[in-house]
Scaffold this motif. Structure first.
Motif, PDB file in Angstrom:
ATOM      1  N   ASP A  36       0.807  -1.209   0.000  1.00  0.00           N
ATOM      2  CA  ASP A  36       0.000   0.000   0.000  1.00  0.00           C
ATOM      3  C   ASP A  36       0.846   1.267   0.000  1.00  0.00           C
ATOM      4  OD1 ASP A  36      -2.483   0.940  -0.130  1.00  0.00           O
ATOM      5  OD2 ASP A  36      -3.059   0.557   1.943  1.00  0.00           O
ATOM      6  N   ASP A  38       1.192   3.757  -2.082  1.00  0.00           N
ATOM      7  CA  ASP A  38       0.542   5.020  -2.439  1.00  0.00           C
ATOM      8  C   ASP A  38      -0.179   5.611  -1.240  1.00  0.00           C
ATOM      9  OD1 ASP A  38       1.475   4.918  -4.949  1.00  0.00           O
ATOM     10  OD2 ASP A  38      -0.355   4.087  -5.831  1.00  0.00           O
ATOM     11  N   ASN A  39      -0.927   4.743  -0.546  1.00  0.00           N
ATOM     12  CA  ASN A  39      -1.635   5.223   0.627  1.00  0.00           C
ATOM     13  C   ASN A  39      -0.685   5.626   1.744  1.00  0.00           C
ATOM     14  OD1 ASN A  39      -4.315   5.192  -0.154  1.00  0.00           O
ATOM     15  ND2 ASN A  39      -4.509   2.998   0.222  1.00  0.00           N
ATOM     16  N   ARG A  41       2.240   6.976   1.353  1.00  0.00           N
ATOM     17  CA  ARG A  41       2.749   8.302   1.008  1.00  0.00           C
ATOM     18  C   ARG A  41       1.682   9.356   1.323  1.00  0.00           C
ATOM     19  NH1 ARG A  41       4.217   7.073  -3.839  1.00  0.00           N
ATOM     20  NH2 ARG A  41       6.280   6.306  -3.313  1.00  0.00           N
ATOM     21  N   GLN A  42       0.444   9.028   0.987  1.00  0.00           N
ATOM     22  CA  GLN A  42      -0.643   9.973   1.224  1.00  0.00           C
ATOM     23  C   GLN A  42      -0.863  10.212   2.717  1.00  0.00           C
ATOM     24  OE1 GLN A  42      -4.190   8.888  -0.931  1.00  0.00           O
ATOM     25  NE2 GLN A  42      -5.266  10.592   0.033  1.00  0.00           N
ATOM     26  N   LEU A  43      -0.740   9.138   3.488  1.00  0.00           N
ATOM     27  CA  LEU A  43      -0.886   9.272   4.942  1.00  0.00           C
ATOM     28  C   LEU A  43       0.185  10.198   5.497  1.00  0.00           C
ATOM     29  CD1 LEU A  43      -1.904   8.554   7.755  1.00  0.00           C
ATOM     30  CD2 LEU A  43      -0.633   6.419   7.623  1.00  0.00           C
ATOM     31  N   GLU A  45       1.763  12.546   3.953  1.00  0.00           N
ATOM     32  CA  GLU A  45       1.515  13.929   3.547  1.00  0.00           C
ATOM     33  C   GLU A  45       0.362  14.556   4.330  1.00  0.00           C
ATOM     34  OE1 GLU A  45       1.310  13.341  -0.625  1.00  0.00           O
ATOM     35  OE2 GLU A  45       3.497  13.151  -0.785  1.00  0.00           O
ATOM     36  N   SER A  46      -0.704  13.786   4.529  1.00  0.00           N
ATOM     37  CA  SER A  46      -1.830  14.300   5.318  1.00  0.00           C
ATOM     38  C   SER A  46      -1.389  14.640   6.725  1.00  0.00           C
ATOM     39  CB  SER A  46      -2.946  13.258   5.437  1.00  0.00           C
ATOM     40  OG  SER A  46      -3.413  12.885   4.195  1.00  0.00           O
TER      41      SER A  46
ATOM     42  N   GLN B   9      -9.404  14.637   6.204  1.00  0.00           N
ATOM     43  CA  GLN B   9      -8.478  14.003   5.260  1.00  0.00           C
ATOM     44  C   GLN B   9      -7.512  13.080   6.003  1.00  0.00           C
ATOM     45  OE1 GLN B   9      -6.511  16.927   2.696  1.00  0.00           O
ATOM     46  NE2 GLN B   9      -4.788  15.507   2.532  1.00  0.00           N
ATOM     47  N   ALA B  13      -7.056   9.081   5.711  1.00  0.00           N
ATOM     48  CA  ALA B  13      -5.752   8.502   5.360  1.00  0.00           C
ATOM     49  C   ALA B  13      -5.348   7.427   6.354  1.00  0.00           C
ATOM     50  CB  ALA B  13      -4.697   9.596   5.286  1.00  0.00           C
ATOM     51  N   CYS B  16      -6.129   3.572   5.957  1.00  0.00           N
ATOM     52  CA  CYS B  16      -5.397   2.615   5.116  1.00  0.00           C
ATOM     53  C   CYS B  16      -4.603   1.639   5.969  1.00  0.00           C
ATOM     54  CB  CYS B  16      -4.489   3.331   4.111  1.00  0.00           C
ATOM     55  SG  CYS B  16      -3.014   4.022   4.866  1.00  0.00           S
TER      56      CYS B  16
END
Lengths: 203, 203
Positions: A36, A38-39, A41-43, A45-46, B9, B13, B16
């Motif tokens: 996972d 992508d998630n 990385r998104q986590l 960043e969030s 958000q 996140a 995940c």
């Protein structure tokens, strides 16, 4: 043990999450890296964005990324009813119930002299000032039904000098959908003391 | 609902993570923001660093931030014993047990024709090539004791042509510290079939 230091660092960092022990942290780290990314990385960043941008609402002290939060700026909300809460989690819970149209004031804690938490730390002077400005007509004290929460509610109500303001406490009683059999004695006593008359249609 | 979009958000996140539902995610987000911003920032940074830097070991396919992992480059480890695993989590578990001094090969999955996972996806040709080079003397097949794991172990052992190599399967049996009463039938059958003679001192 010779294992990827970055991975060990990530496992350690995940342990700062509430309820996450060494085994869960390990499972989370490997899940993110193996399946996972992508998630993950998104986590990250969030998380950075939230830590950087989210501050405190000047008016109600809840978490907010703007100087005044969206609830306090919302013209559709009734500014004359203020609900006093211990934490932003409680605010989220009440908002999700959808049953409240007023505004909030978040103490971020409760009075606790032993830990050095006094009225100033909870923003109580700020709340009293807001009340003195005259717009508030009802103050709902919705601190937790614990000894500290009750004491905090009592302290706030004792500080208010204006006579024309309604001070209320949220009702304590049997949870909706609960069964009497499984409700603790303290709650049952509250539920009985707080009983209400059923309005009957007259024939 | 009018609530901080960045917070929502972040809550999303966090979902995940394995085993984290909406309520836990909310609790985690608020905990990080209210009480633990330093750790939150560190978690974000560890996550970014790990996602960016951690790749796959060229030799054993486990997670590694260097082209060849620390275990494969360690001169103190016995390169002639290779333990074949389904996932890096298993590697971590065996390393933590401290009872293995050989090296690993991580398949990252098991054969599953229905999901289109064939030998190439598991790096089996790479493993066979390593065996052909002659250094390997024992191959421990430690895939999971599931139907797929057993099939994968069987497939690998059938592919090996060299006669001078010992192919073993980890023992299945009653867990140490477990009670027979609570062990499932399949495990008990394995434990009985795999029984070993107790060596008695001769008087």
């Amino acid at each position: 043990m010779s294992f990827s230091p970055l991975l060990l660092q990530l496992i350690n960092a995940l342990r700062c999450l509430p309820g996450v022990g060494p085994k869960s942290a390990q499972r989370m780290a490997l899940h993110l890296l193996e399946r996972d990314r992508d998630n993950a990385r998104q986590l990250a960043e969030s998380l950075l964005l939230a830590v950087e941008k989210i501050g405190e609402c000047e008016k109600c002290r809840t978490l907010s990324e703007t100087p005044v939060c969206e609830i306090c700026t919302d013209v559709n909300r009734d500014n004359s009813v203020v609900c006093v809460l211990e934490s932003p989690v409680d605010l989220l819970a009440i908002e999700q119930s959808g049953g409240f149209g007023g505004v909030y004031f978040v103490l971020k804690g409760h009075l606790s002299p032993i830990d050095g938490v006094g009225p100033e730390d909870l923003g109580i002077p700020q709340l009293l000032e807001r009340i003195d400005q005259g717009e508030v007509k009802e103050l709902i004290l919705a601190t937790n039904p614990t000894v500290e929460g009750e004491a905090t509610a009592h302290y706030i109500s004792a500080q208010i000098e204006r006579e024309d303001i309604r001070i209320t406490r949220i009702a304590h009683g049997v949870p909706v959908g609960g069964e009497l059999e499984f409700v603790d004695g303290g709650t049952l006593a509250h539920a009985l003391a707080g009983r209400r008359v059923i309005v009957r249609d007259k024939a």
